[in-house]
Design an enzyme around this catalytic site. Structure first.
Site: not given
Length: 106
Positions: A31, A34
């Site tokens: 991600c 993230c």
């Protein structure tokens, strides 16, 4: 203080039974957003460490907690107080935005 990792196995001890509020960052290696907020969370863990713990949970390795708390998109940050989810923030934010959100919810 730095962020620490938690797992499905240690979630109760690390988060639900903690003696202060805990911000859980639900994330995954793949991600991008993230990874983008990770340095900000490290800095905030150092700045706010006396008020809140910041822990990270890899959703790929630990599917139970994200399912239990309805995490559908990542990054999702959930602030737990007294063992209960108190506030949720979905999506990446700049460090300042995360800090303001945490301080408002504490």
């Amino acid at each position: 203080m730095a962020t620490q990792a938690t797992t499905d196995a240690s979630f109760d001890a690390d988060v639900l039974q903690a003696d202060k509020p805990v911000l859980v960052d639900f994330w995954a290696e793949w991600c991008g957003p993230c990874r983008m907020i990770a340095p900000a969370l490290e800095e905030l863990a150092a700045e706010l460490g006396d008020k809140v713990s910041i822990v990270k949970l890899d959703i790929d390795e630990n599917p139970d907690a994200p399912t239990k708390y309805g995490v559908r998109g990542i990054p999702t940050m959930i602030l737990f107080k007294n063992g209960q989810p108190a506030a949720t923030q979905v999506g990446a934010m700049p460090k300042n935005g995360i800090k303001q959100w945490i301080e408002r919810e504490l």
